[in-house]
Every structure is written in structure tokens, then in C-alpha cells.
Design a protein around this motif. Structure first.
Motif, PDB file in Angstrom:
ATOM      1  N   THR A  47       0.917  -1.130  -0.081  1.00 51.33           N
ATOM      2  CA  THR A  47      -0.138  -0.007  -0.116  1.00 51.33           C
ATOM      3  C   THR A  47       0.791   1.133  -0.090  1.00 51.33           C
ATOM      4  O   THR A  47       0.468   2.311  -0.590  1.00 51.33           O
ATOM      5  N   ALA A  48       2.029   0.992   0.914  1.00 48.89           N
ATOM      6  CA  ALA A  48       2.762   2.218   0.928  1.00 48.89           C
ATOM      7  C   ALA A  48       3.411   2.893  -0.550  1.00 48.89           C
ATOM      8  O   ALA A  48       3.612   3.906  -0.697  1.00 48.89           O
ATOM      9  N   VAL A  51       1.241   5.226  -2.374  1.00 50.22           N
ATOM     10  CA  VAL A  51       1.075   6.438  -2.050  1.00 50.22           C
ATOM     11  C   VAL A  51       2.481   7.220  -2.291  1.00 50.22           C
ATOM     12  O   VAL A  51       2.393   8.419  -2.737  1.00 50.22           O
ATOM     13  N   ARG A  81       0.541  12.666  -3.805  1.00 50.39           N
ATOM     14  CA  ARG A  81       0.284  11.770  -2.747  1.00 50.39           C
ATOM     15  C   ARG A  81      -1.094  11.528  -2.070  1.00 50.39           C
ATOM     16  O   ARG A  81      -1.622  10.780  -1.777  1.00 50.39           O
ATOM     17  N   VAL A  85      -3.831   8.324  -2.180  1.00 50.56           N
ATOM     18  CA  VAL A  85      -4.321   7.619  -0.807  1.00 50.56           C
ATOM     19  C   VAL A  85      -5.538   6.603  -1.107  1.00 50.56           C
ATOM     20  O   VAL A  85      -5.494   5.760  -0.663  1.00 50.56           O
ATOM     21  N   ALA A  88      -4.597   3.645  -3.271  1.00 47.06           N
ATOM     22  CA  ALA A  88      -3.785   2.638  -2.253  1.00 47.06           C
ATOM     23  C   ALA A  88      -4.617   1.923  -1.455  1.00 47.06           C
ATOM     24  O   ALA A  88      -4.529   0.623  -1.015  1.00 47.06           O
ATOM     25  N   ALA A  89      -5.552   2.591  -0.902  1.00 46.76           N
ATOM     26  CA  ALA A  89      -6.660   1.836   0.149  1.00 46.76           C
ATOM     27  C   ALA A  89      -7.627   0.952  -0.593  1.00 46.76           C
ATOM     28  O   ALA A  89      -7.336  -0.322  -0.142  1.00 46.76           O
ATOM     29  N   ILE A 113      -3.673  -1.177   5.898  1.00 44.88           N
ATOM     30  CA  ILE A 113      -3.819  -0.131   5.064  1.00 44.88           C
ATOM     31  C   ILE A 113      -3.164   1.051   5.990  1.00 44.88           C
ATOM     32  O   ILE A 113      -2.663   2.101   5.315  1.00 44.88           O
ATOM     33  N   VAL A 117      -0.333   3.561   4.587  1.00 42.73           N
ATOM     34  CA  VAL A 117      -0.433   4.872   4.107  1.00 42.73           C
ATOM     35  C   VAL A 117       0.431   5.804   4.716  1.00 42.73           C
ATOM     36  O   VAL A 117       1.075   6.630   4.099  1.00 42.73           O
ATOM     37  N   ALA A 121       3.475   8.155   3.241  1.00 36.64           N
ATOM     38  CA  ALA A 121       3.346   9.510   3.769  1.00 36.64           C
ATOM     39  C   ALA A 121       4.863  10.170   4.395  1.00 36.64           C
ATOM     40  O   ALA A 121       4.810  11.335   4.594  1.00 36.64           O
ATOM     41  N   TRP A 171       2.308   7.873  12.290  1.00 38.15           N
ATOM     42  CA  TRP A 171       1.665   9.246  11.984  1.00 38.15           C
ATOM     43  C   TRP A 171       2.019  10.349  12.709  1.00 38.15           C
ATOM     44  O   TRP A 171       1.987  11.386  12.295  1.00 38.15           O
TER      45      TRP A 171
END
Length: 409
Positions: A47-48, A51, A81, A85, A88-89, A113, A117, A121, A171
């Protein structure tokens, strides 16, 4: 030298967090439960990459080459980016649906997920381009370590809870990095059409990065799908030890790569000498690391994860020899080919490595399990090195000789 030491320290701490967590989680979840966790972590890695869309590779290069336009470059990449998102999800949900180990475990998939992400990011690439990566790297790793401590002190957390806490810590680190970035750079909103432009310009590096993740970071996902969660857990233990060792290469990409990119425009002979020095030193160092890990494999596995994962020692003894191969391909590919803007050839090179890994994996993993996947990975990394040498053939005499007669790049 101080910045280099801080960057290495940050990367070392980033990989210390999983090494602290794995002894706890393997005993807490057991082989099958840990296999579920591993599959979700692999899903996060895939997933990363959507993004990120190659920004962690092209961003430092572009910023280093045009510091006066840093605000425009960063603003365009961050806006792209944000747009990516949602795709990617969706990819993460699709991967969770097709993998029999993850199917139905939607809380685990959702947490994976969120983690992915957050990984995509990351803003460390911004500071790599500004040639001051240490503060952002330390901020992000602080969040990662804080999350690891929370997970270790929370025995009631299942796989989904552990992943969610890790995502929250990541995050937090990204938020600290964003605050530091806004103090350094005045962002400029991208012009109309930035999405199409960004998708086209970053397509080759995205494809190459996706291929790398497909045959490295997605190993646990592949083994889980082909051989079950227990074999995925065994493979992940060995892979994490190797990944911790290989993490020592990553600061070199951020430190040496932008330097080579800048020198190619100012002093091409020095740029090629820098690449030649890196190619001589880095693989040799990691061959020594591989030898040490091979000798210590049984003890390391016992200390890290306990007796239930004894088969991981044999897998580790196969997997360690990807280290010198990865070191060589990082110098040739990420440091030199990216600086030379050979993005298309770089994507082709990595694509060949992906095919050379996944094709043997399909044949070897169902019967050989984790050990079969390790052998497939070794094959793929060897192909990447050979392919990168072939792509750089026009530059061989400048890379491998000491002459100063290098054409303008």
C-alpha cells in the motif's frame, strides 16, 4: 559526519523497533497468529508504494538539483500523494480479499492499510533533498519506537490492535516531520494538470519501486498465500533480521545519491569516482555482515523468537547472502542510475528482478515454504545486479577506470 551519524542512528532505531516487537509478538500470537500479522505488514508495504509513487527516489534528486524550486517540487509531490491515498486503500482491500490468510480479517486489513499509508506519507525524502535528513528521520523513528513500547506493554492487543498502534506512532512522526518541513520550505500549490504530469513523470520509478516491494517487502504476503501463515511467520523472522542489517544501506542512498546527482552537473569525473568508491566498499562490508549472521543464525533465532521458530535459522542462512547483492544493486541502481535519470532502464532492471523472484517462488514456496522463498529471493537479487550492470554498460569505462575524461551528462 554528524548528520551521517544521526541518520544512521535513526535508521538503526527504526529497525530496532521490530526487533524489540518480534520476540514479544511471536510468543504472544504463536506461529499461526504471527503469520497473520506478517501478511498484514506485507500488505502495508504494498500500500505504501502506491502513496509514495517514487517520490522517495525522485524527490531528493530533483530537490538537490534545483534547490531554488524546492517549494514547487515538494508541493506537487505532496498533492499527488494525497490523490493516491484512495487508490492505495482500494489496493489494500483487494489484496486482503485475495489472500486466504487475510480474507475475512478486515480489522487487520484496515490497520495494515493505515500503516501502509503512513509509511508512504513519510517526509524524510524532503530533507534528503535539502541535505539535512537527520531531524525528520529522528522524528519519525521516535513515533515508531513509542508505538513499539505501547504494543509491548499492552498484552491484550491482537494483531489488528498492534498494527493500529504502530500506524498511530508512525503518523505522529510524520506530523512532526511536516511541522519541521513547513518551517523550512514555503510550499507552492501545483499548477493545473499536476496529477497527469506526476503520474507520467513518476511512472517509471513507481514501477521499479513497486517491483522491488513485490519481491522483497511482500515476501511474507506471498509465502502466506502459497504455503500458509506458519511458513510466512518463519520467513518473516529471517527476513526481518536481514532487513535490519540491510537498513544500514539506506542512509547511503539518501546521503550519496543526491551528492552524485549534484556532482554530475558540476563535476562528472568526481561523481563517477564517488560511485566507484561506493561500489567497492559497500558490498564488501555487507559480505562480512552476511558471514557473521550466517554463523550466529541459530543463536539469533533462539534469542529473538524462541524454540517454536527453529526452522528460521536455515532460512536465515540462505537469506543473508542477499546482503552483498542488494548493496551492489543499490549503488548501481539507486545511487547511480537514478542520478543519471535512467528511470526507464531502472524500472526494467527491477522488473526483471521481480520476475526472477516471483516465478521461482511460485514453483518453490508451495513445497519448500519459507526456504523455497529465500532461494527465490536470492535468485532475483542476482538478476538485479546483472541487469543493472548491463544497463550501465555505456558508462563502464567511466565507472571502472580512473581516467578523468568523462563526457558531459
Amino acid at each position: 559526519m554528524i548528520d551521517a551519524g544521526l541518520v544512521y542512528g535513526a535508521h538503526g532505531l527504526r529497525f530496532l523497533a521490530p526487533l524489540l516487537l518480534y520476540p514479544v509478538l511471536t510468543r504472544r500470537f504463536g506461529v499461526e497468529g504471527f503469520g497473520l500479522y506478517v501478511a498484514a505488514v506485507s500488505l502495508a508495504a504494498m500500500t505504501a508504494v502506491v502513496v509514495d509513487y517514487g517520490a522517495s527516489l525522485s524527490g531528493p534528486r530533483d530537490i538537490a538539483a534545483a534547490r531554488q524550486a524546492a517549494g514547487s517540487i515538494i508541493g506537487r509531490m505532496l498533492a499527488l500523494r494525497a490523490v493516491l491515498v484512495l487508490p492505495a486503500a482500494i489496493l489494500g482491500l483487494l489484496l486482503g480479499w485475495i489472500n486466504p490468510v487475510l480474507a475475512g480479517a478486515w480489522a487487520v486489513v484496515g490497520a495494515g492499510i493505515a500503516l501502509g499509508v503512513g509509511q508512504g506519507a513519510s517526509l524524510v525524502w524532503v530533507f534528503q533533498g535539502l541535505r539535512d535528513p537527520a531531524p525528520a528521520a529522528l522524528a519519525e523513528v521516535a513515533g515508531t519506537l513509542a508505538a513499539a513500547v505501547v504494543v509491548m506493554l499492552s498484552p491484550g492487543l491482537g494483531a489488528a490492535g498492534a498494527l493500529a498502534v504502530q500506524a498511530a506512532g508512525l503518523w505522529l512522526g510524520v506530523g512532526l516531520g511536516a511541522a519541521m518541513m513547513l518551517r523550512r520550505v514555503q510550499l507552492k500549490w501545483p499548477e493545473r494538470g499536476f496529477v497527469r504530469r506526476g503520474l507520467v513523470e513518476g511512472g517509471a520509478l513507481f514501477a521499479s519501486r513497486a517491483a522491488v516491494v513485490a519481491y522483497t517487502g511482500a515476501g511474507g504476503f506471498v509465502v502466506a498465500a502459497l504455503a500458509g501463515p506458519a511458513q510466512a511467520a518463519i520467513y518473516a523472522v529471517a527476513d526481518k533480521v536481514v532487513a535490519a542489517a540491510s537498513s544500514l544501506m539506506r542512509p547511503l542512498v539518501g546521503l550519496v545519491g543526491p551528492r552524485i546527482a549534484g556532482l554530475l552537473a558540476e563535476d562528472a569525473p568526481t561523481a563517477f569516482r564517488t560511485a566507484r568508491w561506493s561500489l567497492m566498499v559497500t558490498p564488501g562490508l555487507f559480505l562480512g555482515v552476511a558471514a557473521g549472521l550466517w554463523l550466529a543464525a541459530p543463536l539469533l533465532v533462539r534469542m529473538l523468537v524462541g524454540e517454536g521458530f527453529g526452522d528460521a535459522a536455515g532460512v536465515l542462512r540462505t537469506l543473508v547472502f542477499v546482503l552483498p547483492l542488494v548493496a551492489a544493486s543499490q549503488v548501481l541502481g539507486l545511487q547511480l542510475m537514478t542520478a543519471l535519470r535512467m528511470d526507464g532502464r531502472f524500472a526494467l532492471m527491477v522488473g526483471l528482478g521481480c520476475v526472477a523472484t516471483l516465478a521461482p517462488a511460485v514453483a518453490l514456496a508451495p513445497g519448500g515454504g519459507a526456504l523455497g522463498m529465500a532461494g527465490a529471493r536470492l535468485t532475483g537479487e542476482a538478476v538485479v545486479v546483472l541487469a543493472s550492470l548491463a544497463c550501465l554498460r555505456p558508462h563502464w569505462r567511466f565507472l571502472f577506470t580512473r581516467g578523468r575524461h568523462v563526457p558531459a551528462v
